[in-house]
Each structure stands twice: as structure tokens, then as C-alpha cells.
Design an enzyme around this catalytic site. Structure first.
Site, PDB file in Angstrom:
ATOM      1  CB  SER A  13      -8.173  -0.260   5.672  1.00  0.00           C
ATOM      2  OG  SER A  13      -9.028   0.852   5.767  1.00  0.00           O
ATOM      3  CB  SER A  18      -8.135   2.722   2.866  1.00  0.00           C
ATOM      4  OG  SER A  18      -7.248   2.283   3.888  1.00  0.00           O
ATOM      5  CE  LYS A  21      -4.007   1.532   2.797  1.00  0.00           C
ATOM      6  NZ  LYS A  21      -4.874   1.081   3.924  1.00  0.00           N
TER       7      LYS A  21
END
Length: 470
Positions: free
Chosen positions: A180, A156, A80
Site C-alpha cells: 500500500s 491503500s 494517511k
């Protein structure tokens, strides 16, 4: 649902370690697949072709010289884009961070995976400043689900879900503040681990909410998840929240099975009769684990409310100057939620932290009676990109926060959770179920996940958009 023909991380590592295939060949194939599929999935924001190619050559040379290439030898992974990568600007999904200087070193967890022989191939899409459950980023576009590119990947850690499900990174790293890791794992059909708060160091990652931020891995099998977790474990003084406790070799304990484990289904707040896809998945897991008992878990709603307040207050404090100087450069939804956080009275924040402590006490009492709590991960399978509402028990509410309806209460108190993937026959899409344990008992979650996988309950398949067909 197609045949399971994407290679797993453990298989890649075994082949590289034995010399059946070179790390260079693995990385060349991976980079070609990323080039072919990323225009459809929009899951990578940075591809590190030169770094990965050089790293693969070095690893092959070490193996040829008789050196141990590591337990993750040659395994591609991606992170990420809130993890620092040397020479790359850490975006955290934002427009504003583009103006920041590049990172001077890798995040600690990136270093640990590479020390184990894995090879970083890129940075992954995410919701702006990690405040999102959909994977739709106003600045960089929607990250797409490889099971159906018209659908959300979840957030996310949107790119982590999409890239790993598509076989572009057999292991990825994400972050989980309110769900997330678990939301994209559920929507993309993956195993995802949110470890105990403080178990994995956050050193070298862009923060969101210090009281709730966790980092963890996503993978396509329980064994890959446990193997990655073992390579990530260990104390680091750079994160004040990181607890100095001995690492537990979870990978070696996977096949102990679930005999003797006391499993129960979360009821009350977690009742999912209004969400048929989630209800069917929970029932299937409960039957497989022999969980006939249902627990009310009173206080879960208060725990979720506390998590909301803490998230908004700490996130708003972190971004206060950016909100003052560049409000127009935020996603409007993200900006407005941070602005709301600036208005909370201090007493509300203090009270929310007290509620979190109380809710943890309730959950610790539960774990004196049971070992694993089973709960839905998301209310539904992946919605179509652009969906804005969700029917929550007869009331139409905003989709974006409510994809985390069932994940937030456990985040609020830092419990370890593994999301396991199942297949929804009615929706024709994956959906996840949470396996929750007491603090520091990730091994129990992973053992239960392994038992479900061995029994053929969990999903192991290749999405229509994947490297297998690129």
C-alpha cells in the site's frame, strides 16, 4: 511530462533554515494549493490549517532566536488517515470510525517528523481499513491521480500518493501491509519506502494485520525519502514488533554509489513479459544497475498465498464485532473479504505462518549471493477510475487484488523495499520498479535509488495537476 519545478523537501528546509523564506510563507502557499487542488484530487480528508499556521509561526520564532529549526525545517507533510492526530478522529478510511472519539495525541512517527521541524498540514484519503489497492473509497469517493485525474492513484495509501505527487505535501506517510505504499508510489510517480518489518514503530496508528503492517514515507526524490526515513528511525516500546536496533544514517550514505553492489532481476513468478509497461521499466533499471543475472525466486507464489491468508484471518479477527453489528456500513468488497477470513480453519492460518518463515529462509539465502533484487512494482500504469479487471497473463482477473501482484511476496516476509519511479513512454504515465534488499539494509535500496536518480533514469517531473500551476 512537464518540467521539474516542484520544490523538494530538502530545498525547502535549506531555505527556511537560512532565512531565505519563512515557514509561515511555505505553509500559507501550501494551504492555498490544497484548497485549489483538493476538489479535483480528493486526496485530503482533513486540512489542519490552524495547527499548521501556528506551528509555522513557532518555528520561525525559534529560528529567529538562533535555535536550530531541525533538518526538515518548515517542510509540509501529511499522513494517511490511519495515523492518530491529536484532536482528530482516526478514520482509517471507514464510515464506522466516524463515531469514535478524537485522538488524544499524535502517532509516534508524526511526533518524530514534527520534532525534526516538519509541519503537519492534514490527513489523507485511503482505502477502507487499508484493504485496497485502487484508491476508490465507497464512503469518501475516489482519490485521483495528478498525472490524469481520470485515473486511479493506487492504494491503500491513495492520498499519500496523490498529495505528494501533486506537491501538496513534499513528504507523506503511508502504511504498507501488502503493497500500500509501493502501489501508489508506482502509479503516481514517487519514491516510496516500505522498511524492514519492525524498523519503524506503528504506535498511534490504526492496525490492519499485525503480522504484516509496516509504516513508511513517500517522497519525490531519493534524498527526501532518506532524509525523512532518518528522522523517523528509532525504537519505541509502544509497538511490540518494533526491534531495538541502532538507527543507520542512510541520508549520509546515499552518494556511495552502487560500485560493488551485486544486483539481479527477479524472474519466475516476477516475470513481466505479459506486462509491457512493467517489463520496459525493469529492463531499464537492470541495465542501469548492471544486473545481468536473473533469479527464479522459487516460492514467491506460496509467499503471496500465505500473505493473503494471514491478512484475511487477522483482519477478520480485528473487525469481528464491527462485522456483526454494522455489516451494512462496510464497503461491500472489504466486508466480503473480511467475512471470508472468519471462515478460514485455524490450521490454514498456522500453515500460512509456517510458509512465511520458509519463504523468508529462501530470500535470506538469495541475499547471501546478491545485494539488490529488482522486480516490477505494479503490473501496469494507473488504470482508469472504475476499472475492475486486469489481464493477468492471458486470464481476466479482478484488478483490485492484482495491483499488488508483485508487492505481496516481499511484504509477506518484511523485507525492505524502495519503489523507484520511471516514465512509461508507451503509456505516457509513471510506473514503479522495486529495489529489494536483506532485512535492515534500507541503505542499499536507497543507494541504488540514488544512483538511478543521478543517472537520470528515474522520474522527476511535475504532473499536470500540481501546486506548481495552482
Amino acid at each position: 511530462m512537464t518540467d521539474a519545478n516542484l520544490p523538494l523537501a530538502a530545498d525547502i528546509a535549506d531555505a527556511v533554515r537560512s532565512g531565505d523564506i519563512s515557514a509561515a510563507a511555505i505553509i500559507a502557499d501550501t494551504l492555498a494549493s490544497i484548497e485549489a487542488l483538493n476538489p479535483t484530487l480528493n486526496c485530503f480528508t482533513e486540512v489542519l490549517a490552524q495547527r499548521a499556521t501556528e506551528r509555522a509561526a513557532q518555528l520561525d520564532a525559534r529560528r529567529a532566536a538562533g535555535q536550530d529549526p531541525g533538518p526538515l525545517a518548515g517542510v509540509p507533510f501529511a499522513v494517511k488517515n490511519l495515523f492518530d492526530i491529536a484532536g482528530v478522529t482516526t478514520l482509517a478510511g471507514s464510515k464506522i470510525n466516524r463515531d469514535n472519539p478524537v485522538a488524544t495525541r499524535d502517532a509516534v512517527l508524526v511526533e518524530r517528523l514534527e520534532n525534526a521541524g516538519a509541519i503537519l498540514v492534514g490527513a489523507l484519503a485511503m482505502g477502507e481499513y487499508a484493504y485496497d489497492f485502487t484508491g476508490e473509497n465507497e464512503h469518501y469517493g475516489a482519490c485521483r491521480n495528478p498525472w490524469d485525474p481520470a485515473r486511479m492513484s493506487g492504494g491503500s495509501s491513495s492520498g499519500s500518493g496523490s498529495a505528494t505527487a501533486a506537491g501538496l505535501a513534499p513528504i507523506s506517510l503511508g502504511s504498507d501491509t501488502n503493497g500500500s505504499i509501493r502501489v501508489p508510489s508506482s502509479l503516481c510517480g514517487l519514491f516510496g519506502l516500505k522498511p524492514t518489518y519492525g524498523r519503524l514503530p506503528r504506535t498511534g496508528s490504526y492496525p490492519f494485520c499485525d503480522s504484516l503492517d509496516h509504516l513508511g514515507p513517500l517522497a519525490r526524490s531519493s534524498a527526501d525519502l532518506a532524509l525523512a526515513f532518518d528522522c523517523l528511525q528509532g525504537f519505541d516500546a509502544g509497538d511490540p514488533a518494533c526491534a531495538e536496533r541502532p538507527s543507520l544514517p542512510t541520508h549520509e550514505r546515499l552518494d556511495l554509489g552502487v560500485d560493488g553492489l551485486r544486483c539481479a532481476v527477479a524472474g519466475g513468478y516476477f516475470d513481466c513479459t505479459a506486462f509491457p509497461e512493467a517489463q520496459a521499466a525493469v529492463a531499464q533499471v537492470a541495465a542501469a544497475l548492471g544486473a545481468s543475472r536473473e533469479l527464479e525466486l522459487p516460492g514467491a507464489d506460496a509467499g503471496r498465498s500465505a500473505a493473503y491468508l494471514v491478512t484475511n484471518a487477522e483482519g477478520a479477527a480485528l473487525h469481528r464485532e464491527r462485522l456483526r453489528q454494522r455489516p451494512q456500513d462496510f464497503d461491500a468488497d472489504t466486508r466480503d473479504r473480511f467475512l471470508a477470513g472468519t471462515l478460514w480453519p485455524a490450521g490454514w492460518y498456522v500453515r500460512a505462518q509456517a510458509v512465511r518463515r520458509w519463504w523468508l529462509e529462501q530470500m535470506l539465502a538469495v541475499f547471501r549471493e546478491v545485494d539488490i533484487v529488482i522486480a516490477p512494482a505494479t503490473p501496469c500504469c494507473a488504470p482508469a477510475v472504475g476499472t475492475t479487471t486486469l489481464n493477468v497473463r492471458g486470464e481476466l482477473q479482478a484488478l483490485r487484488p492484482n495491483l499488488g501482484l508483485f508487492t505481496q511476496p516481499f511484504s509477506a516476509v518484511g523485507l525492505p523495499v524502495v519503489s523507484v519511479p520511471l516514465w512509461s513512454e508507451s503509456a505516457g504515465l509513471p510506473i514503479g520498479v522495486q529495489l529489494v534488499a536483506a532485512p535492515w539494509r534500507e541503505d542499499l535500496c536507497l543507494r541504488a535509488a540514488r544512483a538511478l536518480e543521478t543517472a537520470g533514469i528515474t522520474l522527476r517531473a511535475t504532473p499536470p495537476v500540481s501546486s506548481a500551476g495552482s
